[in-house]
Design a protein around this motif. Sequence first.
Motif, PDB file in Angstrom:
ATOM      1  N   GLY A  13       1.275  -1.201   0.295  1.00  8.02           N
ATOM      2  CA  GLY A  13      -0.288  -0.152   0.202  1.00  8.02           C
ATOM      3  C   GLY A  13       0.915   1.076   0.004  1.00  8.02           C
ATOM      4  N   GLY A  14       0.421   2.081   0.623  1.00  5.06           N
ATOM      5  CA  GLY A  14       0.535   3.679   0.613  1.00  5.06           C
ATOM      6  C   GLY A  14       2.347   3.277   1.718  1.00  5.06           C
ATOM      7  N   ARG A  75       1.124  -1.443  -5.522  1.00  6.45           N
ATOM      8  CA  ARG A  75      -0.363  -2.186  -5.040  1.00  6.45           C
ATOM      9  C   ARG A  75      -0.349  -3.230  -5.965  1.00  6.45           C
ATOM     10  N   CYS A  76      -1.064  -4.095  -5.229  1.00  8.61           N
ATOM     11  CA  CYS A  76      -1.025  -5.575  -6.535  1.00  8.61           C
ATOM     12  C   CYS A  76      -2.813  -6.141  -7.168  1.00  8.61           C
ATOM     13  N   GLY A 105      -1.394  -0.685   5.509  1.00  9.01           N
ATOM     14  CA  GLY A 105      -2.613  -0.062   5.708  1.00  9.01           C
ATOM     15  C   GLY A 105      -3.942  -0.511   5.698  1.00  9.01           C
ATOM     16  N   ASP A 106      -5.346  -0.372   5.329  1.00  7.74           N
ATOM     17  CA  ASP A 106      -6.480  -1.418   5.378  1.00  7.74           C
ATOM     18  C   ASP A 106      -6.575  -1.984   4.612  1.00  7.74           C
ATOM     19  N   GLY A 107      -5.788  -1.386   3.232  1.00  5.00           N
ATOM     20  CA  GLY A 107      -6.033  -2.865   1.909  1.00  5.00           C
ATOM     21  C   GLY A 107      -5.115  -3.790   2.426  1.00  5.00           C
ATOM     22  N   SER A 108      -3.889  -3.621   3.262  1.00  2.00           N
ATOM     23  CA  SER A 108      -2.804  -4.913   3.049  1.00  2.00           C
ATOM     24  C   SER A 108      -3.832  -5.532   3.619  1.00  2.00           C
ATOM     25  N   GLY A 111      -6.302  -7.306   2.759  1.00  3.99           N
ATOM     26  CA  GLY A 111      -5.634  -8.912   1.860  1.00  3.99           C
ATOM     27  C   GLY A 111      -5.230  -9.793   2.728  1.00  3.99           C
ATOM     28  N   ILE A 114      -8.039 -12.494   3.831  1.00  2.00           N
ATOM     29  CA  ILE A 114      -8.596 -12.919   3.245  1.00  2.00           C
ATOM     30  C   ILE A 114      -7.002 -14.348   2.824  1.00  2.00           C
ATOM     31  N   THR A 129       0.536   2.813   8.018  1.00  2.00           N
ATOM     32  CA  THR A 129       0.226   4.526   7.163  1.00  2.00           C
ATOM     33  C   THR A 129       0.231   5.514   7.678  1.00  2.00           C
TER      34      THR A 129
HETATM   35  P1  ATP Z   1      -2.371   3.355   2.403  1.00  2.42           P
HETATM   36  O1  ATP Z   1      -3.751   2.751   3.705  1.00  2.42           O
HETATM   37  O2  ATP Z   1      -1.534   3.986   2.154  1.00  2.42           O
HETATM   38  O3  ATP Z   1      -3.791   3.509   1.859  1.00  2.42           O
HETATM   39  P2  ATP Z   1      -2.979   0.170   1.706  1.00  2.42           P
HETATM   40  O4  ATP Z   1      -3.125  -1.408   2.475  1.00  2.42           O
HETATM   41  O5  ATP Z   1      -4.420   0.253   2.229  1.00  2.42           O
HETATM   42  O6  ATP Z   1      -2.164   1.209   1.802  1.00  2.42           O
HETATM   43  P3  ATP Z   1      -4.475  -0.351  -0.479  1.00  2.42           P
HETATM   44  O7  ATP Z   1      -4.184   0.100  -1.969  1.00  2.42           O
HETATM   45  O8  ATP Z   1      -5.787  -0.869  -0.238  1.00  2.42           O
HETATM   46  O9  ATP Z   1      -3.218   0.443   0.452  1.00  2.42           O
HETATM   47  O10 ATP Z   1      -3.755  -1.874  -0.655  1.00  2.42           O
HETATM   48  C1  ATP Z   1      -2.428  -2.490  -0.691  1.00  2.42           C
HETATM   49  C2  ATP Z   1      -3.188  -4.315  -1.413  1.00  2.42           C
HETATM   50  O11 ATP Z   1      -3.545  -4.720  -0.667  1.00  2.42           O
HETATM   51  C3  ATP Z   1      -3.999  -4.171  -2.644  1.00  2.42           C
HETATM   52  O12 ATP Z   1      -3.087  -2.921  -4.008  1.00  2.42           O
HETATM   53  C4  ATP Z   1      -4.016  -5.460  -3.396  1.00  2.42           C
HETATM   54  O13 ATP Z   1      -3.035  -6.042  -2.949  1.00  2.42           O
HETATM   55  C5  ATP Z   1      -4.868  -5.900  -1.419  1.00  2.42           C
HETATM   56  N1  ATP Z   1      -6.204  -5.907  -1.194  1.00  2.42           N
HETATM   57  C6  ATP Z   1      -6.405  -4.696  -1.198  1.00  2.42           C
HETATM   58  N2  ATP Z   1      -7.440  -4.982  -0.967  1.00  2.42           N
HETATM   59  C7  ATP Z   1      -7.642  -6.119  -0.822  1.00  2.42           C
HETATM   60  C8  ATP Z   1      -9.303  -6.935  -1.048  1.00  2.42           C
HETATM   61  N3  ATP Z   1      -9.705  -7.322  -0.780  1.00  2.42           N
HETATM   62  N4  ATP Z   1      -8.442  -8.544  -1.612  1.00  2.42           N
HETATM   63  C9  ATP Z   1      -6.774  -8.974  -1.471  1.00  2.42           C
HETATM   64  N5  ATP Z   1      -6.053  -8.499  -1.320  1.00  2.42           N
HETATM   65  C10 ATP Z   1      -6.171  -6.515  -1.129  1.00  2.42           C
END
Ligand code: ATP
Length: 326
Positions: A13-14, A75-76, A105-108, A111, A114, A129
């Motif tokens: 993520g970020g 981001r993947c 962060g929350d996205g990571s 992931g 899951i 984050t």
């Molecule tokens: P920041 O808060 O700085 O944006 P982040 O961790 O929230 O950081 P995201 O871009 O939301 O950043 O998520 C990072 C990565 O986590 C994504 O590019 C993806 O690879 C993985 N990810 C996010 N959501 C999911 C999901 N629902 N299922 C599987 N992988 C996910």
Amino acid sequence: MAEIKCIGVLTSGGDAPGMNAAIRAVTRSAIYNGFTVKGIMRGYKGLVHNEIVEFKSQSVSNIIQMGGTILKTARCKEFATPEGRKMAYDNMMAAGIDALVVIGGDGSLTGAKIFAAEYDIPIVGLPGTIDNDLGGTDSTIGYDTALNTIMGAVDKLRDTASSHERLFFVEVMGHTAGYLSLNSAIATGSEAAIVPEMDTEVDQLAELINNGFRKSKNSAIVIVAENPKTGGAAGLAERVKKEFPDYDARVTILGHIQRGGSPTAIDRILASRMGAAAIEALSDGQRNVMIGIMNGRIVYVPFAKAIKHDKGIDKSRFELVKMLSI
Ligand code: ATP
């Protein structure tokens, strides 16, 4: 539960200042406790595309003071698909990695949740984050540094704002959480903070700014959290300027400088404590938790609670901004 011998670490993520301090702490406390460590490059992308490197104690020398992340981040999209996660799992097994520490962060962490459920892998998360938008921890790694960066920038803007008797709208990050906006407003003596958690009436804001100008002040600064829906600082400035056609109003968007720079002592200590706690958690058989620190103590936060981010914003702090800017 299978014995853990090798721990993989990644940042995702970020980027956030203090991620390197966290990588260092994870690596060294793992080695200290008899584990081997592998660094996974570019977050989940490195797992999917097999960019995995051996990590020794020296791999993390001289990085505690560095911003960014030596593991890189990305981001993947593929990791959000079952096929992508299958590739990630196969690569992880081929590299002999038994458990993961995910810094992001929350996205990571979504992931991670899951992935852990799908393949029954032990994963511990660290909150990395600048936005501070994760539940179960008072602060995330990078938040304090970003707050200090904003403070330094706004102090400089105040010099020009007061010299030219200007009204400044300063846009900061945090489109889902107003911690950076609200607390930087307190730290800089700004006239108001606009956050995504609360609707702000333009009339109210106009009154605050007007009071500021009419009383002792000859400048006003409003900190605005970025918000794609309302147009952030620029959108707000447009609306407010109608009330103040006589004032010289300017917009400054701080942007990515908020992510960079050497981490503060607070972030280095936070990252070091959390990194060591992640290894302790894995040793103790914990899985699917994020490491948090609440009231100075290490806590284990289930991923679902961390992601939900329901710690809320302290409304009394808005009163503080208002009271102290009369
Ligand atoms: P920041 O808060 O700085 O944006 P982040 O961790 O929230 O950081 P995201 O871009 O939301 O950043 O998520 C990072 C990565 O986590 C994504 O590019 C993806 O690879 C993985 N990810 C996010 N959501 C999911 C999901 N629902 N299922 C599987 N992988 C996910």
